[in-house]
Design an enzyme around this catalytic site. Structure first.
Site, PDB file in Angstrom:
ATOM      1  N   LYS A   1     -13.508  -5.230  -4.172  1.00 14.32           N
ATOM      2  CA  LYS A   1     -14.349  -4.042  -4.354  1.00 14.32           C
ATOM      3  C   LYS A   1     -13.622  -2.948  -5.119  1.00 14.32           C
ATOM      4  O   LYS A   1     -14.239  -2.111  -5.770  1.00 14.32           O
ATOM      5  CB  LYS A   1     -14.778  -3.490  -2.994  1.00 14.32           C
ATOM      6  CG  LYS A   1     -15.753  -4.368  -2.251  1.00 14.32           C
ATOM      7  CD  LYS A   1     -16.141  -3.720  -0.935  1.00 14.32           C
ATOM      8  CE  LYS A   1     -17.065  -4.619  -0.138  1.00 14.32           C
ATOM      9  NZ  LYS A   1     -17.432  -4.036   1.154  1.00 14.32           N
TER      10      LYS A   1
ATOM     11  N   LYS B   1       0.802  -1.211   0.000  1.00 11.08           N
ATOM     12  CA  LYS B   1       0.000   0.000   0.000  1.00 11.08           C
ATOM     13  C   LYS B   1       0.837   1.265   0.000  1.00 11.08           C
ATOM     14  O   LYS B   1       0.439   2.280  -0.559  1.00 11.08           O
ATOM     15  CB  LYS B   1      -0.955  -0.008   1.197  1.00 11.08           C
ATOM     16  CG  LYS B   1      -2.035  -1.069   1.077  1.00 11.08           C
ATOM     17  CD  LYS B   1      -3.028  -0.995   2.215  1.00 11.08           C
ATOM     18  CE  LYS B   1      -4.131  -2.023   2.055  1.00 11.08           C
ATOM     19  NZ  LYS B   1      -5.116  -1.969   3.152  1.00 11.08           N
TER      20      LYS B   1
ATOM     21  N   LYS C   1      -8.013 -12.131  -6.817  1.00 13.79           N
ATOM     22  CA  LYS C   1      -9.204 -12.393  -6.009  1.00 13.79           C
ATOM     23  C   LYS C   1     -10.247 -11.313  -6.243  1.00 13.79           C
ATOM     24  O   LYS C   1      -9.930 -10.186  -6.646  1.00 13.79           O
ATOM     25  CB  LYS C   1      -8.849 -12.508  -4.536  1.00 13.79           C
ATOM     26  CG  LYS C   1      -8.391 -11.234  -3.858  1.00 13.79           C
ATOM     27  CD  LYS C   1      -8.086 -11.511  -2.393  1.00 13.79           C
ATOM     28  CE  LYS C   1      -7.680 -10.235  -1.661  1.00 13.79           C
ATOM     29  NZ  LYS C   1      -7.416 -10.493  -0.218  1.00 13.79           N
TER      30      LYS C   1
END
Length: 364
Positions: free
Chosen positions: A233, A150, A230
């Site tokens: 969202k 991140k 995977k």
């Protein structure tokens, strides 16, 4: 008279929610007496990112529901403090918290068998996080994979993003949790909580048990548009994920557009046929059958025909959940009241632990 009628209708609506109505999805008599459950405290949290998708449901929420029957104390937190490590629109965040609360209830989280609460409403989470942060080295956090990933996306990221694994550890230890349901990608964060329990216990005195992982056995659900990744969202592709509030038409369209390959036969070969195998895995999970069982059902079908069967199975599973989310979201006052009650229960457990921690640290 009109005011009285409106008040009575509202009362009936609240009564329906507070009764067992929102648990009508589950078989009568499923709950077991608390005396037959395993001793221990289960804690897990989920960020308020809106309505969950099918991967969230099969990978975590379904097992969360089952854990309510297995352990004496189960706590589920909507971790809104974690969510602000990324920029948030305040109103969107408020809506997402309510969406998540409604979704968890619709999936089967039962406030009479577990404690559902909003993390920011229990200030002890932040207080314990600060104390544990003072026992955590920077290199220890720097090596966690989520920070590496991140921070590259955010050009190093914020202090909150860097230290949020400590807050995760505080979430768990604050209630002296014994078990934490996690996916494989969260194991290293749970190990940090275990390490911090040991460090605190060695430095100040025995207080925290070392929480154990409850690994989910559910197969990971992959993106419908990119089966190498995977379901997520954050995927910009509109048809990549099935959400719990998708209409039957939405689900049918997304499954029809799911990436497969040029072989028409339905087989389960994740390495060589990831797209078709993802559909098989989802089909097995939502129908409660084995992979072998759904392969037998698909015998003689091509992948186009099989997609219709998969869509029907997913619609059958999610339709009652979708309707219950709509029903619950229509009464925000009920959701707010339920979360307030959950926070009160959580504080009653957190307060004596923090009192003990403060005394051991030397604050009084």
């Amino acid at each position: 008279m009109a005011l009285s009628i409106r008040w009575n209708v509202k009362s009936v609506f609240r009564f329906i929610h507070k009764s067992n109505f929102h648990r009508r999805l589950f078989k009568a008599g499923k709950a077991t007496a608390s005396t037959s459950r395993s001793k221990g405290l289960v804690f897990s949290g989920i960020q308020p990112t809106g309505i969950p998708h099918l991967g969230n449901y099969l990978g975590a929420l379904e097992s969360w529901v089952a854990l309510q029957d297995e352990y004496s104390t189960v706590m589920y937190s909507i971790v809104d403090l974690h969510s602000i490590t990324q920029p948030q629109d305040p109103q969107v965040l408020r809506d997402n918290i309510m969406d998540m609360a409604a979704s968890l209830l619709a999936c089967g989280i039962d406030p009479t068998r577990s404690i559902l609460f909003q993390q920011s409403q229990v200030s002890e989470h932040a207080e314990l996080s600060w104390i544990l942060g003072c026992l955590t080295s920077m290199p220890r956090l720097r090596h966690l994979p989520q920070w590496k990933m991140k921070s590259k996306q955010k050009n190093e990221g914020s202090v909150g993003l860097y230290t949020y694994p400590v807050l995760q550890a505080a979430d768990i230890l604050l209630y002296k949790s014994t078990h934490v349901p996690v996916g494989e990608d969260q194991i290293q964060h749970l190990e940090l909580a275990q390490d911090l329990a040991r460090i605190f216990n060695n430095q100040y005195g025995e207080i925290f048990p070392e929480p154990r992982a409850l690994l989910s056995g559910t197969r990971k659900v992959k993106s419908l548009r990119d089966p190498s990744s995977k379901m997520s969202k954050s995927d910009p592709q509109r048809f990549s994920a099935v959400f719990l509030n998708d209409t039957p038409d939405d689900i049918a369209l997304k499954i029809r557009r799911a990436v497969t390959d040029f072989t028409s036969e339905v087989t389960y070969e994740p390495d060589t046929r990831p797209g078709v195998s993802n559909l098989v895995s989802m089909h097995a999970a939502v129908s409660g059958q084995t992979v072998e069982g759904v392969i037998r059902l698909a015998e003689g079908m091509d992948t186009g025909q099989y997609k219709n069967m998969v869509a029907e199975a997913i619609i059958k599973k999610l339709q009652p959940i979708r309707l219950e989310i709509q029903r619950l979201r229509a009464d925000q006052g009920y959701l707010e009241s339920l979360l307030a009650q959950g926070a009160e229960k959580a504080r009653s457990l957190a307060a004596p632990v923090m009192k003990e921690v403060r005394k051991l640290v030397g604050f009084y």
